[in-house]
Design a protein around this motif. Structure first.
Motif, mmCIF file in Angstrom:
data_model
loop_
_atom_site.group_PDB
_atom_site.id
_atom_site.type_symbol
_atom_site.label_atom_id
_atom_site.label_comp_id
_atom_site.label_asym_id
_atom_site.label_seq_id
_atom_site.Cartn_x
_atom_site.Cartn_y
_atom_site.Cartn_z
ATOM 1 N N LEU A 65 0.832 -1.213 0.000
ATOM 2 C CA LEU A 65 0.000 0.000 0.000
ATOM 3 C C LEU A 65 0.867 1.263 0.000
ATOM 4 O O LEU A 65 0.542 2.251 -0.654
ATOM 5 N N ILE A 66 1.971 1.225 0.727
ATOM 6 C CA ILE A 66 2.895 2.364 0.736
ATOM 7 C C ILE A 66 3.588 2.476 -0.623
ATOM 8 O O ILE A 66 3.701 3.571 -1.185
ATOM 9 N N ALA A 67 4.025 1.352 -1.166
ATOM 10 C CA ALA A 67 4.727 1.342 -2.456
ATOM 11 C C ALA A 67 3.874 1.963 -3.562
ATOM 12 O O ALA A 67 4.385 2.712 -4.402
ATOM 13 N N LYS A 68 2.593 1.663 -3.551
ATOM 14 C CA LYS A 68 1.697 2.220 -4.582
ATOM 15 C C LYS A 68 1.719 3.744 -4.560
ATOM 16 O O LYS A 68 1.725 4.383 -5.602
ATOM 17 N N LYS A 69 1.731 4.316 -3.382
ATOM 18 C CA LYS A 69 1.734 5.784 -3.256
ATOM 19 C C LYS A 69 3.073 6.395 -3.655
ATOM 20 O O LYS A 69 3.155 7.588 -3.925
ATOM 21 N N LEU A 70 4.120 5.559 -3.676
ATOM 22 C CA LEU A 70 5.451 6.044 -4.027
ATOM 23 C C LEU A 70 5.833 5.668 -5.463
ATOM 24 O O LEU A 70 6.983 5.831 -5.859
#
Length: 99
Positions: A65-70
């Motif tokens: 979920l964090i990777a998607k935002k980055l």
């Protein structure tokens, strides 16, 4: 200089006591909060060279979920078994998790 961010998994669910610790998923709050953390990191213009995750379901989902935002490719997340450890420390069942 490199910067290291250590991120604990988002809030996980304990609704299914029969699940192994490693298999516990994020709860609704965790699913909501993890992307917010990714958004905060993106706002700081964080561009990770590498994202590592333990194989615990809640940790990997948080990383995704964090990777998607980055704009970090999900297939590039490295899952390392050594990042997952569970030990009971005392008789009152205090548990230290590295997940």
């Amino acid at each position: 200089m490199k910067t290291l961010f250590l991120v604990r998994h988002a809030k996980s669910s304990r609704n299914e006591p029969a699940l192994q610790d490693k298999d516990r998923p994020l709860n609704n709050r965790g699913k909501r909060d993890a992307p917010k953390m990714g958004k905060r990191l993106a706002k700081r213009e964080v561009t990770p060279d590498l994202i590592l995750s333990s194989p615990a379901k809640r940790a990997l989902k948080t990383a995704q979920l964090i990777a998607k935002k980055l704009d970090y490719k999900l297939q590039d997340i490295v899952v390392d078994e050594r990042l997952y450890a569970r030990r009971t420390i005392s008789s009152d069942r205090l548990v230290v998790l590295s997940a």
